[in-house]
Design a protein around this motif. Structure first.
Motif, PDB file in Angstrom:
ATOM      1  N   LYS A   1      19.555  46.660  32.593  1.00 11.99           N
ATOM      2  CA  LYS A   1      20.295  45.402  32.565  1.00 11.99           C
ATOM      3  C   LYS A   1      20.797  45.049  33.963  1.00 11.99           C
ATOM      4  O   LYS A   1      21.028  45.914  34.809  1.00 11.99           O
ATOM      5  CB  LYS A   1      21.515  45.508  31.642  1.00 11.99           C
ATOM      6  N   TYR A   2      20.969  43.739  34.191  1.00 10.23           N
ATOM      7  CA  TYR A   2      21.715  43.234  35.326  1.00 10.23           C
ATOM      8  C   TYR A   2      23.003  42.640  34.763  1.00 10.23           C
ATOM      9  O   TYR A   2      22.965  41.831  33.837  1.00 10.23           O
ATOM     10  CB  TYR A   2      20.951  42.147  36.073  1.00 10.23           C
ATOM     11  N   VAL A   3      24.144  43.054  35.304  1.00  9.83           N
ATOM     12  CA  VAL A   3      25.432  42.571  34.824  1.00  9.83           C
ATOM     13  C   VAL A   3      26.089  41.755  35.927  1.00  9.83           C
ATOM     14  O   VAL A   3      26.300  42.254  37.036  1.00  9.83           O
ATOM     15  CB  VAL A   3      26.357  43.737  34.420  1.00  9.83           C
TER      16      VAL A   3
ATOM     17  N   ARG B   1      25.446  39.649  30.803  1.00  8.30           N
ATOM     18  CA  ARG B   1      24.391  40.657  30.882  1.00  8.30           C
ATOM     19  C   ARG B   1      23.015  40.000  30.752  1.00  8.30           C
ATOM     20  O   ARG B   1      22.818  39.137  29.912  1.00  8.30           O
ATOM     21  CB  ARG B   1      24.576  41.712  29.781  1.00  8.30           C
ATOM     22  N   TYR B   2      22.084  40.476  31.581  1.00  5.80           N
ATOM     23  CA  TYR B   2      20.718  39.979  31.556  1.00  5.80           C
ATOM     24  C   TYR B   2      19.763  41.160  31.475  1.00  5.80           C
ATOM     25  O   TYR B   2      19.994  42.207  32.086  1.00  5.80           O
ATOM     26  CB  TYR B   2      20.389  39.197  32.830  1.00  5.80           C
ATOM     27  N   ASP B   3      18.659  40.990  30.765  1.00  2.00           N
ATOM     28  CA  ASP B   3      17.621  42.008  30.748  1.00  2.00           C
ATOM     29  C   ASP B   3      16.923  42.042  32.100  1.00  2.00           C
ATOM     30  O   ASP B   3      16.599  41.004  32.667  1.00  2.00           O
ATOM     31  CB  ASP B   3      16.580  41.718  29.664  1.00  2.00           C
TER      32      ASP B   3
ATOM     33  N   GLN C   1      25.897  52.529  28.875  1.00  2.00           N
ATOM     34  CA  GLN C   1      25.344  51.948  30.091  1.00  2.00           C
ATOM     35  C   GLN C   1      25.631  52.870  31.267  1.00  2.00           C
ATOM     36  O   GLN C   1      26.546  53.702  31.228  1.00  2.00           O
ATOM     37  CB  GLN C   1      25.939  50.568  30.351  1.00  2.00           C
TER      38      GLN C   1
ATOM     39  N   ASP D   1      22.844  48.055  35.635  1.00  2.00           N
ATOM     40  CA  ASP D   1      22.949  49.035  34.570  1.00  2.00           C
ATOM     41  C   ASP D   1      21.574  49.692  34.478  1.00  2.00           C
ATOM     42  O   ASP D   1      20.593  49.043  34.118  1.00  2.00           O
ATOM     43  CB  ASP D   1      23.329  48.345  33.259  1.00  2.00           C
TER      44      ASP D   1
ATOM     45  N   TYR E   1      10.942  46.177  28.441  1.00  2.00           N
ATOM     46  CA  TYR E   1      12.151  46.612  29.126  1.00  2.00           C
ATOM     47  C   TYR E   1      11.884  46.687  30.628  1.00  2.00           C
ATOM     48  O   TYR E   1      10.742  46.839  31.061  1.00  2.00           O
ATOM     49  CB  TYR E   1      12.581  47.995  28.625  1.00  2.00           C
TER      50      TYR E   1
END
Length: 360
Positions: A298-300, A310-312, A277, A294, A319
């Motif tokens: 990703k959103y962390v 963690r979220y996409d 990441q 990220d 993506y």
């Protein structure tokens, strides 16, 4: 606010000199193992689809009722500038000259009346777009390589380059004293103090402007073993004793990220060797925690209790490339922008820009 960097560091915030405690894994800093789902809320797409198309590359927030997403109407070429606006209720295209073609890579706002976005548009030419609360205007200045911009005051913007720091008010450009080593990012702190961040000797590095000169603030060595580079990419300051910093290191063909917290006396650094990441941005979550971007899509979220989720940044079928994130001030709501990239190689769905919102 920064654009996405190929490795690290295009933004800065206040950092305080400290000693460091280095720990492997995200068990330090009060962090727990990742959760698959959050009971506090979820992300959903609120704007953008195949018909609208285009792409997003930067995001700026003036206040809870004013935000802007910047990009281009074509996902693969710079044909027409795209600026979409949040008015507190919904997203819609903003009004600006139709002949613009710039794709802003940087964006920032000090208020709803001082919004800046820009990109390098030619050799030693940087184009800035400015919103003064009434209309957009375009400005071109001579600048070799811009690394970051920071909106300040009522109508100004700072531009940081390699060994160069300038202030621009829409008419006049003034030379400022540049940071000694930190050339990746600059920010105006809450106390109107400038801070800069980046890397020195392949380790995190930060400096503070004391009104007369830039002084080094001891940043902890955080580069994992067998990694070639390392540096701060972004930081967020909630108070003088509650500062979060994120960064990453290049390790062969992958990235390893680290997260640091300053409690007013010392740093606690956490190195994550598990995930590939690239921590690119950190912002307030409006409730004592933080959100981290990220850049791999990703959103962390780290809540106030230390739980990581963690979220996409994209959808279930695509993506989310070039993700950006921001808090709507005074709320726990978050907005994020990204450009979709189909997960299936057989997909015929073209990329498109989307805005997502996290509602607690």
């Amino acid at each position: 606010m920064r654009k996405h960097s190929p490795c690290w560091a295009l933004r800065a915030v206040a950092v305080v000199a400290a000693t460091a405690t280095i720990a492997a894994g995200l068990a330090s800093c009060g962090a727990s193992a990742d959760a698959d789902h959050s009971k506090d809320g979820s992300w959903k797409t609120v704007y953008g689809n195949q018909k609208l198309g285009g792409r997003y590359q930067s995001l700026a927030v003036g206040d809870a009722k004013h935000a802007w997403a910047f990009g281009n109407t074509d996902p693969d070429a710079n044909k027409h500038t795209r600026i979409d606006r949040w008015d507190g209720k919904r997203w819609k295209p903003d009004t600006f000259p139709s002949e613009w073609t710039i794709t802003p890579e940087f964006a920032d706002a000090s208020s709803a009346d001082n919004v800046w976005a820009g990109a390098q548009t030619a050799d030693k030419v940087f184009t800035l777009l400015h919103y003064d609360g009434h209309q957009w205007s375009e400005h071109q200045i001579h600048f070799d390589t811009v690394r970051d911009i920071e909106a300040v005051g009522s109508n100004e913007v700072l531009l940081l380059g390699d060994g160069t720091l300038r202030r621009f008010d829409g008419t006049t450009t003034a030379q400022e004293t540049a940071p000694t080593h930190s050339r990746f990012g600059v920010v105006m702190g809450a106390d109107d103090t400038l801070y800069a961040v980046g890397a020195r000797k392949n380790q995190p590095y930060a400096e503070k402007w004391d009104g007369r000169k830039w002084t080094s603030m001891d940043a902890p060595a955080s580069r994992p073993k067998n990694c070639s580079d390392g540096g701060f990419s972004d930081m967020y300051v909630r108070s003088v004793d509650d500062i979060w910093a994120v960064g990453n290191s290049m390790c062969g063909n992958s990235f390893k990220s680290f997260m640091g917290h300053w409690n007013g006396k010392k740093w606690t650094m956490t190195v994550d060797t598990k995930h590939n990441q690239r921590f690119d941005q950190v912002v307030d979550d409006g409730h004592g925690g933080i959100w981290v971007v990220d850049a791999t899509g990703k959103y962390v979220h780290r809540d106030a209790a230390g739980t990581l989720t963690r979220y996409d940044a994209g959808t279930k079928d695509a993506y989310g490339n070039l993700p950006r994130i921001a808090n709507l001030p005074g709320t726990r709501s978050m907005i994020g922008t990204a450009t979709t990239n189909p997960k299936s190689q057989s997909s015929k769905t073209p990329p498109y820009g989307l805005v997502r919102q996290f509602q607690p």
